[in-house]
Design a protein around this motif. Structure first.
Motif, PDB file in Angstrom:
ATOM      1  N   GLU A  60       8.388 -48.762 -16.237  1.00 56.94           N
ATOM      2  CA  GLU A  60       8.847 -48.344 -14.912  1.00 56.94           C
ATOM      3  C   GLU A  60       8.440 -49.298 -13.792  1.00 56.94           C
ATOM      4  OE1 GLU A  60      10.955 -46.057 -13.759  1.00 56.94           O
ATOM      5  OE2 GLU A  60      11.428 -45.783 -15.877  1.00 56.94           O
ATOM      6  N   ALA A  63       9.969 -54.509 -13.153  1.00 58.64           N
ATOM      7  CA  ALA A  63      10.833 -55.298 -12.259  1.00 58.64           C
ATOM      8  C   ALA A  63      10.001 -56.006 -11.191  1.00 58.64           C
ATOM      9  CB  ALA A  63      11.879 -54.398 -11.606  1.00 58.64           C
ATOM     10  N   SER A  64       8.898 -55.384 -10.792  1.00 61.67           N
ATOM     11  CA  SER A  64       8.073 -55.997  -9.742  1.00 61.67           C
ATOM     12  C   SER A  64       7.361 -57.243 -10.247  1.00 61.67           C
ATOM     13  CB  SER A  64       7.057 -54.980  -9.201  1.00 61.67           C
ATOM     14  OG  SER A  64       6.230 -54.494 -10.248  1.00 61.67           O
ATOM     15  N   GLU A  67      11.282 -59.751 -11.826  1.00 62.47           N
ATOM     16  CA  GLU A  67      12.207 -60.253 -10.800  1.00 62.47           C
ATOM     17  C   GLU A  67      11.532 -61.311  -9.923  1.00 62.47           C
ATOM     18  OE1 GLU A  67      14.386 -57.251  -8.695  1.00 62.47           O
ATOM     19  OE2 GLU A  67      15.015 -56.251 -10.538  1.00 62.47           O
ATOM     20  N   GLU A  96      16.249 -61.454 -16.931  1.00 60.52           N
ATOM     21  CA  GLU A  96      16.491 -61.786 -15.522  1.00 60.52           C
ATOM     22  C   GLU A  96      17.106 -63.173 -15.373  1.00 60.52           C
ATOM     23  OE1 GLU A  96      16.311 -59.621 -13.014  1.00 60.52           O
ATOM     24  OE2 GLU A  96      15.685 -58.137 -14.494  1.00 60.52           O
ATOM     25  N   ASP A 256      22.274 -57.965 -10.134  1.00 58.43           N
ATOM     26  CA  ASP A 256      21.949 -56.542 -10.138  1.00 58.43           C
ATOM     27  C   ASP A 256      20.414 -56.415 -10.212  1.00 58.43           C
ATOM     28  OD1 ASP A 256      21.920 -53.829 -10.480  1.00 58.43           O
ATOM     29  OD2 ASP A 256      22.347 -53.950 -12.636  1.00 58.43           O
ATOM     30  N   LEU A 257      19.774 -56.205  -9.038  1.00 57.98           N
ATOM     31  CA  LEU A 257      18.310 -56.226  -8.987  1.00 57.98           C
ATOM     32  C   LEU A 257      17.745 -54.920  -8.443  1.00 57.98           C
ATOM     33  CD1 LEU A 257      17.779 -59.823  -7.539  1.00 57.98           C
ATOM     34  CD2 LEU A 257      17.980 -59.127  -9.919  1.00 57.98           C
ATOM     35  N   ARG A 258      16.485 -54.634  -8.795  1.00 58.41           N
ATOM     36  CA  ARG A 258      15.842 -53.390  -8.353  1.00 58.41           C
ATOM     37  C   ARG A 258      14.786 -53.628  -7.288  1.00 58.41           C
ATOM     38  NH1 ARG A 258      13.351 -50.633 -13.542  1.00 58.41           N
ATOM     39  NH2 ARG A 258      12.606 -49.180 -11.991  1.00 58.41           N
ATOM     40  N   PHE A 259      14.270 -54.844  -7.200  1.00 55.11           N
ATOM     41  CA  PHE A 259      13.051 -55.068  -6.440  1.00 55.11           C
ATOM     42  C   PHE A 259      13.168 -56.213  -5.441  1.00 55.11           C
ATOM     43  CE2 PHE A 259       8.702 -56.833  -6.176  1.00 55.11           C
ATOM     44  CZ  PHE A 259       8.010 -55.695  -5.800  1.00 55.11           C
ATOM     45  N   TYR A 260      13.891 -57.235  -5.850  1.00 52.60           N
ATOM     46  CA  TYR A 260      13.908 -58.478  -5.074  1.00 52.60           C
ATOM     47  C   TYR A 260      15.093 -58.535  -4.117  1.00 52.60           C
ATOM     48  CZ  TYR A 260      14.349 -63.480  -4.133  1.00 52.60           C
ATOM     49  OH  TYR A 260      14.463 -64.688  -3.515  1.00 52.60           O
ATOM     50  N   ASP A 261      14.831 -58.916  -2.873  1.00 51.04           N
ATOM     51  CA  ASP A 261      15.912 -59.233  -1.928  1.00 51.04           C
ATOM     52  C   ASP A 261      15.321 -60.147  -0.845  1.00 51.04           C
ATOM     53  OD1 ASP A 261      14.460 -57.595  -0.261  1.00 51.04           O
ATOM     54  OD2 ASP A 261      15.973 -56.035  -0.110  1.00 51.04           O
TER      55      ASP A 261
END
Ligand code: AG3
Length: 287
Positions: A60, A63-64, A67, A96, A256-261
């Motif tokens: 869970e 991604a941190s 990514e 990734e 398609d990312l969950r953490f990085y922007d």
């Protein structure tokens, strides 16, 4: 010193603090030729991979980590076609990397086949990336592999290894970074996980100095990685000219990312004042 009591997994960092999870059960406990590999089911955060007592990832929260070790470097490069991953046997980094349409070839050099095998069997991390036709898996020692490459071949190198102990120790040395620089085309970029920034250990400082001795532009990235002693530090070394601070966020938005922007990219580059102070004279911190 690390210990397991019923229903809890505790990793003690050598400095005397720890990270712990409530666990429902142990799924794997395997001693490979290189290390002890354990997989647990945590109560709330999915499965957890532990190598030689060191937590590697929690499903869970991964991604941190993945990514951050991948996208800032990949986006800083104008056309990352050939990517080398050293370590990364769980497949998260490969997953990734393969999200980038520019990638033509991604070679993953993992010394221990058991990590790949057990991760594929039990974890939901690689999501098919080992079967991608652009991916190639090599079982070898990272330094030996680099020395076997003739000339400059790769655009990006990502070192997703365990801590700098035993067989992973030589992935954090000046000699390693020299070999890495040789196999990088120009412009090229290398990123490595480097340990927790709190407390700032000699291992971290030594790794930074080794990379800085070889790469003219060396930077620290940090991320609040869930499951590791946060903030976790990553080091980036650049060969040639790349603007690591201003990357092409249009490319990032296609992934398609969950953490990085873009916001997180800025955040990763800021170092806590105390860390900057300790590294004073070694690191150019942000203003
Ligand atoms: N690899 C490095 C994590 C380092 C963990 N160290 C520790 N817990 N003391 C993570 C592998 C993810 N692909």
């Amino acid at each position: 010193m690390r210990e397991m009591t019923t229903g809890e997994y505790v990793e003690w960092y050598p400095e005397g603090y720890g990270m712990c999870f409530k666990v429902k059960r142990k799924i794997v406990d395997y001693r490979s030729k290189y290390q002890r590999i354990e997989i647990y089911e945590t109560t709330n955060f999915g499965k957890m991979l532990v190598i030689d007592g060191a937590i590697q990832l929690v499903e869970e929260g991964e991604a941190s980590y993945h990514e951050v070790i991948v996208h800032p470097a990949m986006l800083a490069h104008p056309s990352p076609e050939r990517v080398l991953i050293i370590g990364g046997g769980d497949g998260g980094t490969l997953r990734e990397v393969l999200k980038h349409p520019e990638v033509k070839r991604a070679v993953l050099v993992e010394i221990d086949p058991a990590v790949i095998h057990l991760s594929r069997l039990h974890l939901c991390i690689d999501r098919g990336s080992f079967d991608d036709e652009r991916a190639e898996i090599v079982h070898d020692d990272g330094v030996r592999y680099l020395k076997s490459i003739n000339g400059s071949f790769y655009d990006v190198i990502i070192v997703d290894s365990t801590d700098p102990v035993r067989h992973a120790k030589n992935l954090f040395t000046e000699d390693f970074y020299k070999c890495a620089k040789d196999v990088l085309r120009e412009p090229g970029i290398i990123v490595t996980q480097a340990g927790s920034l709190y407390p700032l250990t000699n291992d971290f400082i030594n790794t930074f100095n080794s990379m800085k001795a070889v790469f003219e532009n060396t930077q620290i990235l940090l991320s609040p990685v869930f499951g590791l002693a946060s903030p976790w530090g990553f080091l980036v070394g650049v060969k040639g000219k790349l603007d690591f601070e201003h990357v092409d966020m249009r490319r990032a938005r296609m992934l398609d990312l969950r953490f990085y922007d873009a916001e997180m990219h800025k955040f990763f580059l800021f170092l806590p004042k105390s860390v900057r102070k300790k590294l004073d004279g070694i690191v150019e911190g942000p203003p």
